[in-house]
Design a protein around this motif. Structure first.
Motif, PDB file in Angstrom:
ATOM      1  N   UNK A 168      -0.860   0.973   3.435  1.00  0.00           N
ATOM      2  CA  UNK A 168      -1.388   0.952   4.648  1.00  0.00           C
ATOM      3  C   UNK A 168      -2.365   1.991   5.035  1.00  0.00           C
ATOM      4  N   UNK A 169      -1.945   3.245   4.816  1.00  0.00           N
ATOM      5  CA  UNK A 169      -2.780   4.426   4.671  1.00  0.00           C
ATOM      6  C   UNK A 169      -4.203   4.187   4.111  1.00  0.00           C
ATOM      7  N   UNK A 170      -4.082   3.860   2.708  1.00  0.00           N
ATOM      8  CA  UNK A 170      -5.192   3.563   1.790  1.00  0.00           C
ATOM      9  C   UNK A 170      -6.009   2.543   2.239  1.00  0.00           C
ATOM     10  N   UNK A 171      -5.504   1.358   2.685  1.00  0.00           N
ATOM     11  CA  UNK A 171      -6.270   0.165   3.060  1.00  0.00           C
ATOM     12  C   UNK A 171      -6.965   0.460   4.002  1.00  0.00           C
ATOM     13  N   UNK A 172      -6.326   1.241   5.183  1.00  0.00           N
ATOM     14  CA  UNK A 172      -6.960   1.370   6.632  1.00  0.00           C
ATOM     15  C   UNK A 172      -8.187   2.170   6.323  1.00  0.00           C
ATOM     16  N   UNK A 223       2.378   0.192  -8.587  1.00  0.00           N
ATOM     17  CA  UNK A 223       1.512  -0.823  -8.337  1.00  0.00           C
ATOM     18  C   UNK A 223       0.563  -0.785  -7.131  1.00  0.00           C
ATOM     19  N   UNK A 224       1.387  -0.136  -5.903  1.00  0.00           N
ATOM     20  CA  UNK A 224       0.892  -0.347  -4.730  1.00  0.00           C
ATOM     21  C   UNK A 224      -0.462   0.767  -4.868  1.00  0.00           C
ATOM     22  N   UNK A 225      -0.456   2.035  -5.390  1.00  0.00           N
ATOM     23  CA  UNK A 225      -1.437   2.862  -5.467  1.00  0.00           C
ATOM     24  C   UNK A 225      -2.429   2.346  -6.261  1.00  0.00           C
ATOM     25  N   UNK A 226      -2.150   1.591  -7.471  1.00  0.00           N
ATOM     26  CA  UNK A 226      -3.005   1.389  -8.581  1.00  0.00           C
ATOM     27  C   UNK A 226      -3.864   0.114  -8.068  1.00  0.00           C
ATOM     28  N   UNK A 227      -3.452  -0.840  -7.461  1.00  0.00           N
ATOM     29  CA  UNK A 227      -4.175  -2.120  -6.973  1.00  0.00           C
ATOM     30  C   UNK A 227      -4.776  -1.889  -5.675  1.00  0.00           C
ATOM     31  N   UNK A 228      -4.429  -0.832  -4.681  1.00  0.00           N
ATOM     32  CA  UNK A 228      -5.501  -0.400  -3.796  1.00  0.00           C
ATOM     33  C   UNK A 228      -6.743   0.225  -4.130  1.00  0.00           C
ATOM     34  N   UNK A 229      -6.532   1.209  -5.284  1.00  0.00           N
ATOM     35  CA  UNK A 229      -7.644   1.996  -5.735  1.00  0.00           C
ATOM     36  C   UNK A 229      -8.864   1.165  -6.397  1.00  0.00           C
ATOM     37  N   UNK A 230      -7.962   0.271  -7.290  1.00  0.00           N
ATOM     38  CA  UNK A 230      -9.086  -0.830  -7.640  1.00  0.00           C
ATOM     39  C   UNK A 230      -9.847  -1.726  -6.646  1.00  0.00           C
ATOM     40  N   UNK A 231      -9.153  -2.171  -5.761  1.00  0.00           N
ATOM     41  CA  UNK A 231      -9.957  -3.055  -4.910  1.00  0.00           C
ATOM     42  C   UNK A 231     -10.715  -2.268  -4.054  1.00  0.00           C
ATOM     43  N   UNK A 232     -10.438  -0.997  -3.717  1.00  0.00           N
ATOM     44  CA  UNK A 232     -11.204  -0.026  -3.122  1.00  0.00           C
ATOM     45  C   UNK A 232     -12.663   0.146  -3.840  1.00  0.00           C
ATOM     46  N   UNK A 233     -12.652   0.432  -5.145  1.00  0.00           N
ATOM     47  CA  UNK A 233     -13.784   0.436  -5.931  1.00  0.00           C
ATOM     48  C   UNK A 233     -14.717  -1.066  -5.596  1.00  0.00           C
ATOM     49  N   UNK A 234     -14.146  -2.022  -5.762  1.00  0.00           N
ATOM     50  CA  UNK A 234     -14.741  -3.221  -5.521  1.00  0.00           C
ATOM     51  C   UNK A 234     -15.217  -3.553  -4.398  1.00  0.00           C
TER      52      UNK A 234
END
Length: 503
Positions: free
Chosen positions: A97-101, A354-365
């Protein structure tokens, strides 16, 4: 005069549910104050949601120390569990939630759509997720599931300027309704046989139930329907048909949220339900989990190869990751093995990484798509990215290598853990399938890396990464590389994950 009995509710340890209360306070603050005041300063909505997540993580750390000293326990009349397995999932969800926000702040700012509602939905979805992963009762679990699901339906359709977002929300709502119906009907059948919905009590009843001849078809149908309901939510093959369409059509930050928070909540609660409530029937559901895991691994890895859209590729990648996590559940189903607890530890470690990994990947996208429009997430949009932006290309490469399970990344630690747990209980066939599928999936990530590093740039525009997205992607990168180089950081924490609350 008739005596009227006074209802006496269960005692509530407020500190023990403080992460949920923190998220609830943040959601109410955003909705109430946001509706009574004018437009807040830029990014303040996101900072409020992020601060709420940090506070919830702080409470979770405090509770982790308490559990380490006093041991796990049940809360609120036995309806919720307080143990390290639930707390580790809580940290993963709040971190997501922190990273996605932060990523969402940039997305809404560039679309001139900054508002408190999206962040409030993030927090309410996280509340439902926290209830799910700590639930010790199937009815309470269903309430958490619906709280999470309703928030995700709205988030998927939150971009009213794009028809693809509306379509994604509608598809998710319809198929999610079917999944909830399967789950609830399975709960009803299970209750009809056992007379309880409490996980601990289910285990007690089923252990004492001896049928001669053994004729528990209704019970097995109920367990099967519960598993089908979870399979839809987790995107297990062959129930994954909604995932690529919904992931592609939803706003990219929302896709990151669904791929992290939604999947973590469903997987952790799935593992808790079957390990705590139905270990006596593991010889029945264990083989089904074996087949679902193998099929999910194959479908997620193979079908991703033919995709040309990054979000659809990552959607099938998330399906493949769900298959890997299910390998840990299959290992935990071997209750007669001394290594069965390793499956629970592997699942707990996997969901955090996985939570950190997938948020970081979609963040770059998300930041790459900003230079054109939100629909421009095809593979062509990443052509020459590393030539124009070497640092951003390098960060994306690290995330892709981690998803492929390369050594010195968190992805290797996660995949090695679940495969090792399968080998430890003698599930060699599933371990081999998982390793083969990991090699197949590596081709998908290699396609993206080749497009970034070797293809000519599709555009000369410079990808600008705003500060909030830098922070979110940076946090994900630190976790990915930190755990890769020092796996003991997470493995030491997971030593007691198999000690679930039972009393």
């Amino acid at each position: 005069m008739n005596d009227i009995s006074v209802f006496s509710g269960p005692s509530i340890e407020w500190i023990a549910i403080s992460p949920v209360l923190a998220l609830l306070a943040g959601a109410l603050f955003l909705l109430l104050v946001g509706s009574l005041t004018g437009q807040w300063p830029k990014r303040l909505y996101a900072l409020t949601a992020s601060a709420t997540s940090v506070i919830a993580i702080g409470f979770s750390i405090k509770l982790w120390l308490d559990v380490s000293n006093d041991g796990p326990k049940l809360l609120i009349g036995g309806s919720l569990a307080l143990d390290q397995f639930a707390l580790l999932g809580t940290v993963a969800i709040c971190g997501a939630v922190l990273m996605v926000s932060l990523i969402t702040s940039d997305y809404l700012t560039r679309n001139d759509a900054e508002s408190p509602e999206i962040y409030a939905l993030y927090l309410t979805a996280a509340i439902g997720a926290l209830i799910m992963i700590s639930s010790n009762d199937l009815i309470v679990l269903f309430l958490g599931l619906e709280t999470l699901s309703l928030s995700l339906y709205l988030l998927a359709a939150s971009n009213r300027q794009q028809t693809s977002s509306q379509e994604a929300g509608l598809k998710y709502f319809i198929l999610g309704g079917f999944a909830s119906a399967f789950f609830l009907y399975g709960v009803a059948l299970t209750y009809g046989v056992t007379g309880t919905t409490r996980l601990i009590d289910l285990n007690t009843v089923l252990n004492s139930y001896i049928a001669v001849p053994r004729n528990d078809a209704i019970l097995l149908i109920g367990i099967g329907m519960i598993l089908v309901g979870f399979a839809f939510k987790v995107s297990l093959a062959p129930f994954q048909m909604w995932t690529p369409d919904v992931y592609q059509g939803s706003p990219t930050p929302v896709t990151a949220f669904m791929a992290s928070v939604g999947k973590i909540a469903a997987l952790v609660s799935l593992v808790r339900v079957f390990v705590v409530a139905f270990p006596s029937r593991s010889d029945d559901w264990g083989i089904v989990v074996f087949v679902l895991s193998a099929l999910t691994l194959v479908v997620g890895s193979v079908v991703a190869i033919v995709q040309t859209n990054i979000k659809r590729m990552l959607a099938y990648s998330s399906i493949s990751h769900a298959g890997f996590i299910l390998v840990g559940l299959e290992a935990a189903s071997h209750s007669d093995s001394v290594n069965a607890g390793d499956g629970l530890v592997a699942v707990g470690v996997y969901v955090v990484l996985y939570a950190a990994l997938v948020v970081g990947t979609f963040g770059v996208v998300s930041v790459v798509a900003r230079n054109t429009n939100e629909d421009a997430t095809s593979l062509d949009a990443f052509k020459g990215l590393a030539k124009n932006q070497p640092l951003l290309g390098l960060v994306m490469t690290v995330f892709l290598l981690a998803q492929a399970g390369m050594p010195l990344t968190s992805g290797f630690v996660a995949k090695f853990g679940v495969i090792q747990s399968a080998v430890g209980v003698g599930s060699y066939e599933l371990a081999v399938i998982a390793m083969i599928c990991a090699v197949i999936a590596a081709f998908v990530y290699l396609r993206i890396m080749v497009s970034m590093w070797l293809a000519d740039p599709a555009s000369t525009d410079v990808v600008v990464v705003p500060m909030p997205s830098r922070v979110a992607i940076g946090l994900a990168l630190v976790v990915t590389l930190g755990v890769g180089f020092l796996p003991s950081l997470i493995l030491d924490l997971g030593a007691n994950l198999a000690q679930l609350a039972t009393k």
